[in-house]
Each structure stands twice: as structure tokens, then as C-alpha cells.
Design a protein around this motif. Structure first.
Motif, mmCIF file in Angstrom:
data_model
loop_
_atom_site.group_PDB
_atom_site.id
_atom_site.type_symbol
_atom_site.label_atom_id
_atom_site.label_comp_id
_atom_site.label_asym_id
_atom_site.label_seq_id
_atom_site.Cartn_x
_atom_site.Cartn_y
_atom_site.Cartn_z
ATOM 1 N N GLY A 14 0.820 -1.211 0.000
ATOM 2 C CA GLY A 14 0.000 0.000 0.000
ATOM 3 C C GLY A 14 0.852 1.259 0.000
ATOM 4 O O GLY A 14 0.592 2.202 -0.751
ATOM 5 N N ALA A 18 0.980 3.856 -3.154
ATOM 6 C CA ALA A 18 0.620 5.262 -2.935
ATOM 7 C C ALA A 18 1.763 6.186 -3.348
ATOM 8 O O ALA A 18 1.538 7.232 -3.966
ATOM 9 C CB ALA A 18 0.254 5.481 -1.470
ATOM 10 N N SER A 80 -3.757 0.686 -3.507
ATOM 11 C CA SER A 80 -3.423 2.070 -3.179
ATOM 12 C C SER A 80 -2.996 2.844 -4.428
ATOM 13 O O SER A 80 -3.133 4.057 -4.483
ATOM 14 C CB SER A 80 -2.331 2.133 -2.119
ATOM 15 O OG SER A 80 -1.117 1.644 -2.646
#
Length: 132
Positions: A14, A18, A80
């Protein structure tokens, strides 16, 4: 029960997804026309392409891939990087299973309800921030 390893792989995936999304957004923001959300579209298309490839590979060639690695990459990294990839995969799987009505409902409800929720969120926030 989800193992600690799975939690850690999803968290690391994640964070990586991101950061990659942010990096691509910053890199592309100066080079792509800004009046249409092309950056998000490009990121969503890339994420959907990768999700489709990953899903196919884990169903065939790498079917023995540990669940922790599969979740770390699909839920963590791609989740993400772009949640649109998860939406797209869910919809395609519904179509593949012959659940055409559910697939079409998923598309319609996701588009309409999410756009409405975003708009309502904007209106509520504007209302609350202008009240003194």
C-alpha cells in the motif's frame, strides 16, 4: 485468520503503490493537459492493465503464489495505486461468471453513487466551512 506477514505485505504494498501514484502524478502534471483528469485516467488504466495481468497469472501460471504475496500486491500495491483496478476486476469477474445484471449494476451504481457521494461531500464541506 490473516497472518502478520500478510498484514505487513499489504501495508508495504500500500505504501509503495501510494508513493508510485504520487510520483507519477507529480511527474505527469506538468506534461499533460489539465482540464480533464488525464493523470488519474492514465494511472487507473495502468492499474487496471496490471490488475488484469496479475489476476490472469495467478489463475494460471502462478496459481501456487502464496496468498500473502497475492494480497500484498493486489490489495496493497494496486489497491493504493488505484482502487479502480479492484472495481474493474470485480466487474469483469461478474461478467465471466455470467452475472451480467450484477456486473451492470456494479458499473451503474459505482459511477452514479460515487459521483453523487463526491458531490454531496463537496457541498457539505463547503456548507460547513462557510458557516461561522
Amino acid at each position: 485468520m490473516i497472518s502478520t506477514t500478510t498484514w505487513l505485505l499489504v501495508a508495504c504494498g500500500g505504501a509503495t503503490g501510494a508513493l508510485l501514484r504520487l510520483s507519477l502524478s507529480l511527474y505527469l502534471q506538468d506534461s499533460i493537459y489539465k482540464s480533464f483528469p488525464v493523470i488519474i485516467l492514465v494511472i487507473n488504466i495502468i492499474g487496471c492493465l496490471v490488475m488484469g495481468c496479475f489476476y490472469s497469472l495467478t489463475q494460471t501460471v502462478y496459481s501456487d503464489l502464496p496468498e500473502s504475496l497475492r494480497l500484498g500486491f493486489s490489495v496493497g500495491f494496486l489497491g493504493s495505486f488505484t482502487t479502480f483496478s479492484a472495481f474493474s476486476l470485480d466487474t469483469i469477474v461478474l461478467f465471466q461468471h455470467g452475472d451480467y445484471l450484477k456486473a451492470l449494476l456494479n458499473i451503474a451504481m459505482s459511477l452514479v453513487l460515487c459521483l453523487m457521494a463526491t458531490y454531496i461531500g463537496i457541498l457539505l464541506t463547503l456548507k460547513l466551512t462557510t458557516m461561522k
